[in-house]
Design a protein around this motif. Structure first.
Motif, PDB file in Angstrom:
ATOM      1  N   ILE A  83       0.845  -1.386  -0.130  1.00 45.43           N
ATOM      2  CA  ILE A  83       0.269   0.119   0.106  1.00 45.43           C
ATOM      3  C   ILE A  83       0.852   1.069  -0.176  1.00 45.43           C
ATOM      4  CG2 ILE A  83      -1.800   1.419   1.319  1.00 45.43           C
ATOM      5  CD1 ILE A  83      -2.873  -1.365   2.548  1.00 45.43           C
ATOM      6  N   ASP A  84       0.510   2.291  -1.009  1.00 46.53           N
ATOM      7  CA  ASP A  84       1.309   3.605  -1.000  1.00 46.53           C
ATOM      8  C   ASP A  84       0.632   4.419  -0.023  1.00 46.53           C
ATOM      9  OD1 ASP A  84       2.541   5.875  -1.832  1.00 46.53           O
ATOM     10  OD2 ASP A  84       2.767   5.395  -3.714  1.00 46.53           O
ATOM     11  N   SER A 109     -15.833   5.417  -0.197  1.00 49.23           N
ATOM     12  CA  SER A 109     -15.863   3.933   0.091  1.00 49.23           C
ATOM     13  C   SER A 109     -14.209   3.179   0.086  1.00 49.23           C
ATOM     14  CB  SER A 109     -16.726   3.423  -1.230  1.00 49.23           C
ATOM     15  OG  SER A 109     -16.611   1.920  -1.382  1.00 49.23           O
ATOM     16  N   LEU A 110     -14.405   2.292   0.893  1.00 39.17           N
ATOM     17  CA  LEU A 110     -13.097   1.596   0.795  1.00 39.17           C
ATOM     18  C   LEU A 110     -12.699   0.985  -0.230  1.00 39.17           C
ATOM     19  CD1 LEU A 110     -10.617   0.517   2.660  1.00 39.17           C
ATOM     20  CD2 LEU A 110     -12.219  -1.520   3.302  1.00 39.17           C
ATOM     21  N   ASN A 111     -13.860   0.524  -1.010  1.00 40.74           N
ATOM     22  CA  ASN A 111     -13.442  -0.324  -2.242  1.00 40.74           C
ATOM     23  C   ASN A 111     -12.779   0.771  -3.394  1.00 40.74           C
ATOM     24  OD1 ASN A 111     -14.333  -2.797  -1.907  1.00 40.74           O
ATOM     25  ND2 ASN A 111     -16.470  -2.381  -2.535  1.00 40.74           N
ATOM     26  N   LEU A 115      -9.380  -0.921  -4.838  1.00 38.65           N
ATOM     27  CA  LEU A 115      -9.443  -1.275  -6.228  1.00 38.65           C
ATOM     28  C   LEU A 115      -8.528  -0.308  -7.115  1.00 38.65           C
ATOM     29  CD1 LEU A 115     -12.994  -2.229  -6.929  1.00 38.65           C
ATOM     30  CD2 LEU A 115     -11.158  -3.746  -6.475  1.00 38.65           C
ATOM     31  N   ASN A 116      -7.936   0.659  -6.526  1.00 38.01           N
ATOM     32  CA  ASN A 116      -6.961   1.497  -7.169  1.00 38.01           C
ATOM     33  C   ASN A 116      -5.424   0.853  -7.136  1.00 38.01           C
ATOM     34  OD1 ASN A 116      -5.231   3.628  -8.011  1.00 38.01           O
ATOM     35  ND2 ASN A 116      -6.935   5.138  -7.252  1.00 38.01           N
ATOM     36  N   VAL A 120      -3.048   0.339  -4.051  1.00 36.11           N
ATOM     37  CA  VAL A 120      -2.914  -1.074  -3.509  1.00 36.11           C
ATOM     38  C   VAL A 120      -2.513  -1.768  -4.575  1.00 36.11           C
ATOM     39  CG1 VAL A 120      -3.990  -2.860  -2.417  1.00 36.11           C
ATOM     40  CG2 VAL A 120      -4.820  -0.625  -1.729  1.00 36.11           C
ATOM     41  N   SER A 121      -1.392  -2.645  -4.564  1.00 36.03           N
ATOM     42  CA  SER A 121      -0.840  -3.471  -5.281  1.00 36.03           C
ATOM     43  C   SER A 121      -0.371  -4.851  -4.667  1.00 36.03           C
ATOM     44  CB  SER A 121       0.417  -2.919  -6.313  1.00 36.03           C
ATOM     45  OG  SER A 121       1.424  -2.597  -5.337  1.00 36.03           O
ATOM     46  N   ILE A 122      -0.257  -6.027  -5.576  1.00 35.20           N
ATOM     47  CA  ILE A 122       0.317  -7.307  -4.824  1.00 35.20           C
ATOM     48  C   ILE A 122       1.659  -7.352  -5.698  1.00 35.20           C
ATOM     49  CG2 ILE A 122      -0.069  -9.793  -4.686  1.00 35.20           C
ATOM     50  CD1 ILE A 122      -3.056  -9.424  -4.788  1.00 35.20           C
TER      51      ILE A 122
END
Length: 293
Positions: A83-84, A109-111, A115-116, A120-122
């Motif tokens: 998470i940035d 909204s948390l989404n 979803l950005n 947020v990245s894996i």
């Protein structure tokens, strides 16, 4: 020892959580060209694998495909959520400012943030996997040994063919050399008949001069000597160790040059037939030599 540049090798090894396999294919090439296709997690091992190939292969294009079947953890790969936070705080701050202006009815909204992909990245992290490294090196060595076994076997078959071709050329040269006196004698008879048809008496000195000129123009003794020397050199080279393909290719070119000269000097149908047969054999030799390391 003759080694072909064409070969195939395959090896695989079982791991705790999967399989790793190595497939090698090689074809002829002017130099050594090794190309890898392997999982990104094993890219760091490419240089070690390349060294294994270079220890045994001198020439040829070698394509290597490394395949892994199993869980990412077996390769030491772990997925982590990233998470940035700095960027997230900016998004939240600016979103709250927009809401304060009563320009939008929607609430945060948390989404909107999960979803950005910018926030947020894996990400994958590769750790140490010594068992995979050892398995990779083992399969590389085994596959390379199989590759060389096939290259050596095919090289031996190429050697037998080339020795047989040299024997055919040598026999053709012997036949050609034996027929040269007959060709000159037949030319003398034809020349004498032509002169008699034009005049009553034949000038023996003139006849001998004409025959001598023809014999000099059609003399291929030097070419025959060089051809025999080339054949001996070719046979000796086949017994040498190391990379001999380029040397054999050069000798083949020299033999082809001598045969062309013999063909241009030989003014006889029978000799021309022998020359054509030798040129046909040399084309086969040239094709075979192109595949020798």
């Amino acid at each position: 020892m003759v080694t072909s540049m064409t070969g195939y090798g395959f090896a695989e090894e079982r791991l705790a959580d999967g399989w790793i396999s190595v497939e090698m294919k090689s074809v002829n090439h002017r130099f050594l060209d090794v190309l890898f296709s392997l999982p990104s997690a094993l890219r760091s091992l490419e240089e070690e694998g390349r060294k294994i190939v270079k220890e045994k292969v001198q020439r040829g294009k070698v394509d290597i495909t490394v395949t892994f079947t199993g869980t990412p953890s077996a390769l030491g790969i772990e997925k982590r959520l990233h998470i940035d936070w700095h960027l997230l705080r900016q998004y939240v701050r600016e979103a709250e400012r927009l809401q304060a202006c009563d320009a939008f009815d929607e609430k945060l909204s948390l989404n909107d943030f999960l979803l950005n992909e910018q926030i947020v990245s894996i990400q994958e992290e590769t750790g140490e996997a010594p068992s995979v490294r050892q398995a990779f090196l083992n399969t590389m060595r085994t596959a390379c040994s199989e590759l060389m076994e096939m290259r050596n076997k095919e090289g031996q078959e190429l050697s037998w063919d080339l020795v047989r071709y040299m024997q055919h050329i040598s026999e053709g040269l012997s036949t050609l050399e034996a027929r040269l006196p007959e060709v000159q004698s037949r030319y003398r008879q034809k020349l004498e008949q032509k002169i008699k048809a034009m005049i009553d008496t034949v000038d023996e000195d003139r006849l001998l001069t004409e025959v001598a000129i023809f014999a000099d123009k059609s003399d291929v003794s030097e070419e025959l000597a060089r051809m025999n020397a080339h054949i001996k050199q070719f046979r000796d080279t086949l017994k040498e160790a190391g990379t001999i393909g380029r040397k054999l290719d050069f000798i083949t070119q020299e033999m082809n040059r001598e045969v062309n000269t013999i063909g241009s000097k030989g003014n006889d149908q029978c000799l021309s037939k022998i020359v054509v047969e030798m040129k046909s054999i040399l084309e086969k030799v040239k094709e075979q030599v192109q595949n020798i390391e």
